[in-house]
Design a protein around this motif. Structure first.
Motif, PDB file in Angstrom:
ATOM      1  N   ASN A 214      -4.113  -2.001  -4.874  1.00  0.00           N
ATOM      2  CA  ASN A 214      -5.241  -1.370  -4.202  1.00  0.00           C
ATOM      3  C   ASN A 214      -6.524  -1.616  -4.981  1.00  0.00           C
ATOM      4  O   ASN A 214      -6.509  -1.775  -6.215  1.00  0.00           O
TER       5      ASN A 214
ATOM      6  N   SER B 107      -5.254  -2.543   6.899  1.00  0.00           N
ATOM      7  CA  SER B 107      -5.757  -3.360   5.793  1.00  0.00           C
ATOM      8  C   SER B 107      -6.918  -4.242   6.205  1.00  0.00           C
ATOM      9  O   SER B 107      -7.594  -4.813   5.357  1.00  0.00           O
TER      10      SER B 107
ATOM     11  N   CYS C 149       4.690  -5.785  -3.486  1.00  0.00           N
ATOM     12  CA  CYS C 149       3.701  -5.076  -4.304  1.00  0.00           C
ATOM     13  C   CYS C 149       2.375  -5.054  -3.560  1.00  0.00           C
ATOM     14  O   CYS C 149       1.981  -6.056  -2.949  1.00  0.00           O
ATOM     15  N   ARG C 150       1.722  -3.901  -3.608  1.00  0.00           N
ATOM     16  CA  ARG C 150       0.395  -3.749  -3.021  1.00  0.00           C
ATOM     17  C   ARG C 150      -0.560  -3.306  -4.117  1.00  0.00           C
ATOM     18  O   ARG C 150      -0.343  -2.282  -4.775  1.00  0.00           O
TER      19      ARG C 150
ATOM     20  N   SER D 265      -7.660  -0.227  -8.480  1.00  0.00           N
ATOM     21  CA  SER D 265      -7.039  -0.657  -9.735  1.00  0.00           C
ATOM     22  C   SER D 265      -7.864  -1.707 -10.465  1.00  0.00           C
ATOM     23  O   SER D 265      -7.656  -1.935 -11.658  1.00  0.00           O
TER      24      SER D 265
ATOM     25  N   GLU E 100       3.262   0.115  -5.788  1.00  0.00           N
ATOM     26  CA  GLU E 100       1.858   0.416  -5.511  1.00  0.00           C
ATOM     27  C   GLU E 100       1.082   0.429  -6.827  1.00  0.00           C
ATOM     28  O   GLU E 100       1.404   1.181  -7.738  1.00  0.00           O
TER      29      GLU E 100
ATOM     30  N   SER F  62      -7.703  -4.733  -0.848  1.00  0.00           N
ATOM     31  CA  SER F  62      -6.370  -4.739  -1.438  1.00  0.00           C
ATOM     32  C   SER F  62      -5.828  -6.159  -1.539  1.00  0.00           C
ATOM     33  O   SER F  62      -6.327  -7.090  -0.897  1.00  0.00           O
TER      34      SER F  62
ATOM     35  N   LYS G  30      11.421   0.332  -3.291  1.00  0.00           N
ATOM     36  CA  LYS G  30      10.255   0.549  -2.452  1.00  0.00           C
ATOM     37  C   LYS G  30       9.150  -0.388  -2.928  1.00  0.00           C
ATOM     38  O   LYS G  30       9.198  -0.922  -4.042  1.00  0.00           O
TER      39      LYS G  30
ATOM     40  N   GLY H  46      -1.937  -8.098  -1.551  1.00  0.00           N
ATOM     41  CA  GLY H  46      -0.500  -7.977  -1.384  1.00  0.00           C
ATOM     42  C   GLY H  46       0.217  -9.109  -2.072  1.00  0.00           C
ATOM     43  O   GLY H  46      -0.280 -10.242  -2.124  1.00  0.00           O
TER      44      GLY H  46
ATOM     45  N   ASN I 219      -2.354   1.448  -8.167  1.00  0.00           N
ATOM     46  CA  ASN I 219      -3.487   2.252  -7.716  1.00  0.00           C
ATOM     47  C   ASN I 219      -4.525   2.510  -8.795  1.00  0.00           C
ATOM     48  O   ASN I 219      -5.648   2.897  -8.480  1.00  0.00           O
TER      49      ASN I 219
END
Length: 1124
Positions: free
Chosen positions: A1050, A1011, A1047-1048, A1053, A749, A1034, A746, A1036, A751
């Motif tokens: 946010n 976004s 990978c995202r 972070s 993330e 954010s 997946k 990406g 965060n």
């Protein structure tokens, strides 16, 4: 040149003067720049020989070197102009005004206007300032007094105005002493030797008497030199072939009579490249003499070579002392790394079997855990050392045997096997070359993974091809040498032969291309120990000397290119490793510790700028470059070849060495072990970076499909294949394997701050939004341009916590400012800089930045922050800047009026204007492989221009997805992939991949609407990832080849929570050598560095191959198949 070379010039000057060769003497004065003959200068000025005056001056200074030089040239040209006016010759006066005096208009426009107005006067003496002008003779006399004062005050002429005190005929005396010494060494010295030539060493024939040798001091073997009636021309490729015409500065110091050294056979001169002679420095600011607004740089504050080139941008820069705004600077010598003996790669971390004996090795210049290997059976392999996986293997095979010569076909018919003699990566790592023992070289394109593309097969030489190298004199070239005694240069794009260099009398063993003072050249060495140097012309070699012991020798520069070393082995097995004194033209030091019965030619390599390593006597031996004694050795646990192949990666943390059992051992230091463990923990290799060789879709008629399927989440990619059917009409193919992988995979993330490493750069200057952001090419600093037209520079210092001195999120850098305390601020004219479009471009050597914020374009010195010059006042204003990759003096300037100006800084003129866009230019990118310029504009249009003739080749309109309305002046940025063929187009609605030069759209990625628009995007330094910033704050991380989000990051972070302040990144920059590091420039003026955790080593993991979303379905049909 050093003092001995300089003194030799003075001896020659004395000889020429004594022999009445006045013209030759004055030419040597001018070309050497060592002695300024004031009497000769006075004669030329008095006689009004203006062209000769300026030509003579050019050997010592240029018009823009400092305020004294500028004043000297101005006075001379003004006098020439006034004399033309006095003769009523207005045509000549206008010509002088335009060609000679116009250069000063850039610095003092009012003065130039006043000079121009003299044309309107019947008698220029009517001007108040010229009312006392007398006749020509008296005017020249008055000017000469002023010129002499300026020359004596000019620091560039310091120590050049006085000729040294020499005894008469000093050169003859030295030659006599040399001949006496040679005569004393004769086995059968004659009482009255007959000296007939100086071209070879003296030797007496068989003597009939037992005459004793005469005293070398008292007996003059050589009488007065007779003036020859003429000189017989030397052969086309004689051992001491003269240069046809004056040599460039970089090769001017090849000495024909070197000083004695430890090895008589090694008393050869090498090219005189004095490390302090940074002749290619950017010239001093061309600011008006009476302009108090700008402080002049003089030779007192910055070193200037005796013969600086015309105004332009160079590849060298000085680094005067600067003031750091925050504490913590170190006294680390920038010329040396902080390596210690404990940092040498000596720990054996793995052994790899190769199947046959290893012949050549080379580490990838960027992905330093990739190793290229060539063996004696013709096998070529690429290894990923972190995973110990062989990514690529190619066996020897002639691709097109029918087109080969008959000798090669006969050789292949009798024995199809061939050994690899040399493998080498190109400097950018996008390709590599292989030299074989039978006639040919192979050139491959490689962009990661197991995808290897055959590019060129060249039948380069008759017999063995002994070495191969890459060079870039004006475009990418392949250099080869061979058993046929030739060196050849090939176009790396077409395979066409560019040059053939003849002159060696034995097989050429190695080549070493290099560049000094912006002049590219090639060293070559032969199996008879001869060393030659070549420029990229057809004028023959510039030198002919012997390597130590007449050995088969390889040459190599230190990583920073400032020190030259060689290592070789004689036929008897004696090996030598030495450092050359380039300025003296002789061996500087000979390192001890090599064996006297070496098997084969000893191979060596440099470690950073600190150590040498050589494979000898079943060991790897190490030396400190500044100490001739052997530092340490390692046998790597035993089993090494007698003279093993060795290679060290660029950072000096991994060493590969060949073994007796057809294998390799990899040695590492602590950093190398950490690198390999990091890569190993990722459990993926270069091939899984989605195969950087992009798969092209079925050819289409439009740049991208007009029927773009709606995308609702990050990570989905639109295939531009023109298929208009709904996805539901296609038959899905689902496999259990991909379903299982998709369940495990997946999007990562990020965060929280604890999930990554980040640092906000310190700033005590008023915060304004960051408009532009870039890392320096060295990776040791970050430059930001704020909306108020002020630049900010942060530097990381070398210390125990940061041995490399490169940018890192683990250490806070220092906001840097020169001692003067001045700010580097752009001209803003009458515009509000916050409303203007900002742009800048950094020179390749980090020396200078060209920048604009709605006003004139400014050229700044990155060391002093001083404005070197300004040009191109608006309107129109510059909106994008890009340096030509092959010439720092050529700049592409995108303008607000949609035009592109190709500007030559050196001559201060626009070479051509390109027109093809309808709105302002927002992006420019050069490809030095395709020789094209790709432009993008606010009109969402892309254009390709040939850099050869600047003709427009292709135009493509960016396809805006249905339902995604773009702002009327939205920026479109372009950036080339490392392969210099593919590029990304960045628009607020999408990321698209194109292939140049036809601009075929290969892929398109649309962000999720939540976004907000894309604000910026850039390739990582290895082009395997794309970092994308969004208006919601954010970031990406996309896999570059598949455009899959993995990978995202946010905003929580890396940004502190502040609901009342909307902060997001406007620009994003990638580190030039760290693929996982990037920087963000924010709307609040902040700059943040982000890196993944060391335990992770990367931003997320790759999606499983062919993964297309939650359903993990790969759609195909019987007509087309497009890559998702």
């Amino acid at each position: 040149m050093t003092s001995l070379s300089r003194e030799l010039v003075f001896l020659i000057l004395q000889f020429l003067d004594e022999e009445k060769y006045k013209d030759a003497a004055h030419r040597l004065e001018q070309e050497s720049g060592f002695y300024f003959n004031m009497r000769h200068f006075e004669e030329m000025v008095t006689n009004g020989e203006w062209d000769e005056v300026e030509k003579y001056l050019s050997g010592f200074t240029k018009v823009d070197d400092n305020r004294y030089s500028m004043k000297i040239f101005f006075e001379i040209r003004k006098q020439k102009y006034l004399e033309a006016l006095d003769k009523k010759d207005r045509a000549v006066a206008v010509d002088i005004l335009v060609k000679d005096l116009r250069v000063f208009s850039a610095f003092n426009e009012d003065l130039f206007k006043e000079i121009t107005q003299l044309l309107t006067l019947e008698n220029f003496r009517d001007n108040d300032q010229l009312s006392k002008y007398g006749d020509t003779k008296s005017a020249r006399g008055v000017m000469l007094v002023e010129l002499k004062k300026l020359i004596e005050a000019n620091p560039l002429f310091r120590d050049k105005l006085n000729f040294p005190s020499l005894k008469n005929a000093r050169l003859r005396t030295l030659i006599n002493q040399s001949l006496n010494w040679q005569h004393q060494l004769c086995k059968n010295p004659k009482a009255n030797p007959d000296i007939k030539t100086l071209f070879i060493d003296h030797s007496c024939g068989q003597s009939q008497t037992n005459a004793r040798a005469v005293s070398p001091v008292t007996n003059a073997l050589m009488g007065g030199l007779l003036r020859p009636a003429g000189f017989a021309p030397l052969g086309a490729h004689g051992p001491f072939q003269p240069a046809q015409g004056p040599l460039p500065t970089a090769l001017a110091g090849w000495m024909q009579t070197p000083a004695p050294v430890a090895h008589p056979s090694a008393s050869a001169g090498l090219v005189s490249f004095n490390s302090s002679n940074n002749a290619a420095l950017l010239k001093r600011p061309r600011t008006p003499i009476n302009n108090p607004a700008i402080d002049y740089q003089t030779a007192d504050s910055e070193h200037v070579l005796k013969r600086p080139r015309p105004f332009g941008i160079s590849d060298d820069v000085n680094n005067p002392t600067a003031n750091i705004l925050s504490a913590g600077s170190t006294n680390q010598n920038p010329g040396q790394s902080s390596f210690s003996i404990d940092d040498l790669p000596k720990a054996v971390v793995m052994t790899l079997s190769q199947g046959s004996a290893v012949k050549s090795l080379d580490f990838h210049p960027v992905q330093q855990n990739l190793l290229l290997v060539g063996t004696t059976t013709g096998v070529v392999m690429v290894w990923e050392l972190g995973t110990r996986e062989k990514l690529v293997q190619r066996n020897f095979k002639v691709w097109d045997l029918k087109s080969c010569s008959m000798p090669l076909q006969a050789s292949i018919a009798s024995d199809y096997n061939a050994s690899v003699n040399r493998v080498i990566w190109s400097p950018d790592g996008n390709s590599f070359g292989v030299a074989y023992s039978k006639h040919i070289v192979h050139y491959y394109a490689y962009h990661g993974s197991d995808s290897l593309q055959d590019k060129l097969e060249i039948e380069a030489h008759d017999g063995s091809v002994n070495d191969i190298a890459f060079s870039f004199p004006n475009k990418r070239c392949i250099i080869t040498c061979g058993e046929d005694r030739l060196i050849k240069v090939w176009d790396a794009n077409t395979g066409a032969k560019q040059f053939t260099f003849e002159g060696h009398e034995a097989p050429v063993y190695s080549v070493c291309p290099h560049q000094k003072e912006s002049i590219p050249f090639i060293f070559s060495t032969a199996t008879d120990g001869k060393i030659k140097a070549w420029l990229y012309d057809n004028l023959g070699s510039r030198v002919d000397y012997d390597a130590p012991g007449h050995s088969s020798t390889a040459l190599a520069y230190s990583v920073d290119g400032t020190r030259l070393f060689s290592c070789g082995t004689t036929k008897e097995g004696d090996s030598y490793i030495v450092e050359w004194n380039e300025s003296e033209g002789a061996v500087k030091r000979t390192y001890s510790g090599l064996g006297k019965q070496s098997v084969g030619v000893v191979q060596f390599d440099t470690i950073k700028n600190r150590f040498l390593a050589a494979g000898d006597d079943h060991m790897v031996k190490f030396w400190d470059v500044d100490n001739v004694n052997l530092l340490t050795t390692t046998d790597a646990g035993g089993g090494l070849q007698a003279s093993p192949c060795i290679r060290i990666n660029k950072e000096g943390i991994l060493l590969a060495v060949s073994t007796n059992d057809n294998g390799l051992k990899i040695l590492a230091n602590a950093d190398g072990i950490r690198l390999l463990r990091t890569v190993e923990s990722r459990s993926f290799d270069a091939s899984r970076i989605a195969s950087a060789a992009i798969v092209k879709p079925t050819p289409m008629n439009t740049s991208c499909a007009s029927n773009v399927t709606g995308v609702t989440n990050h990570g989905d990619c639109v295939a531009p294949n023109g298929d208009s059917r709904n996805l539901s009409d296609l038959k899905p193919r689902i496999t259990d394997e991909f379903v299982d992988k998709s369940r495990a995979w997946k999007v990562a993330e990020i965060n929280e701050p604890l999930q990554c490493r980040s640092v906000r750069l310190p700033d005590n200057v008023s915060a304004m939004r960051v408009s532009r952001l870039i890392y320096t090419n060295s990776g040791c600093a970050i430059l930001a341009l704020a909306a108020n037209a002020v630049h900010k520079l942060w530097k990381w210092q070398k210390n125990e916590q940061n041995a490399s001195g490169k940018a890192t999120a683990s250490i806070t850098p220092q906001l840097w400012q020169p001692v003067s305390g001045i700010l580097m601020a752009n001209d803003i004219s009458d515009r509000n800089p916050e409303d203007a479009v900002s742009c800048f471009a950094l020179s390749k050597n980090d020396s200078y930045v060209m920048s604009a914020s709605g006003g004139k374009i400014s050229l700044f010195n990155m060391t002093t922050f001083k404005t070197m010059t300004t040009f191109m006042p608006p309107p129109p204003a510059a909106s994008f800047l890009a340096f030509h990759p092959q010439d720092n003096n050529i700049i592409a300037i995108g303008m607000e009026d949609s035009s592109i100006q190709i500007y030559n800084v050196r001559v201060d003129e626009v070479k051509t204007t390109l027109k093809g866009h309808h709105k302002r230019i927002t992006g420019l990118a050069f490809s030095d492989v395709l020789n094209v310029l790709v432009s993008s504009g606010a009109d969402s249009q892309l254009c390709t221009w040939s850099t050869d003739g600047w003709d427009k080749q292709t135009t493509r309109q960016l396809q805006i997805p249905a339902g995604r309305a773009a702002a009327p002046f939205a920026d479109t940025r372009v950036q080339f992939h490392r392969d210099q063929t593919h590029l990304i187009a960045v628009h607020e609605t999408q990321i698209a991949i194109y292939e140049a030069p036809k601009l075929e759209c290969l892929k398109q990625w649309l962000p999720r609407e939540a976004s907000g628009p894309i604000t910026h995007a850039t390739y990582s330094c290895d082009s395997q990832s794309i970092y994308v910033s969004f208006e919601d704050g954010s970031v990406g991380v996309l896999t570059a080849t598949s455009l899959r989000l993995r990978c995202r990051i946010n905003p929580a972070s890396y940004l502190p929570a502040n609901p009342s302040l909307r902060v997001y990144p406007l620009v994003i920059a990638a580190h030039p050598s760290e693929p996982t590091q990037f920087a963000l420039g924010l709307t609040d003026g902040g700059v943040h560095i982000l890196e993944p955790l060391e335990s992770e080593g990367q931003w997320g993991t790759l999606p499983p191959e062919n993964h297309v979303g939650p359903s993990t379905i790969s759609y195909t049909n019987n007509l087309d198949q497009y890559q998702q």
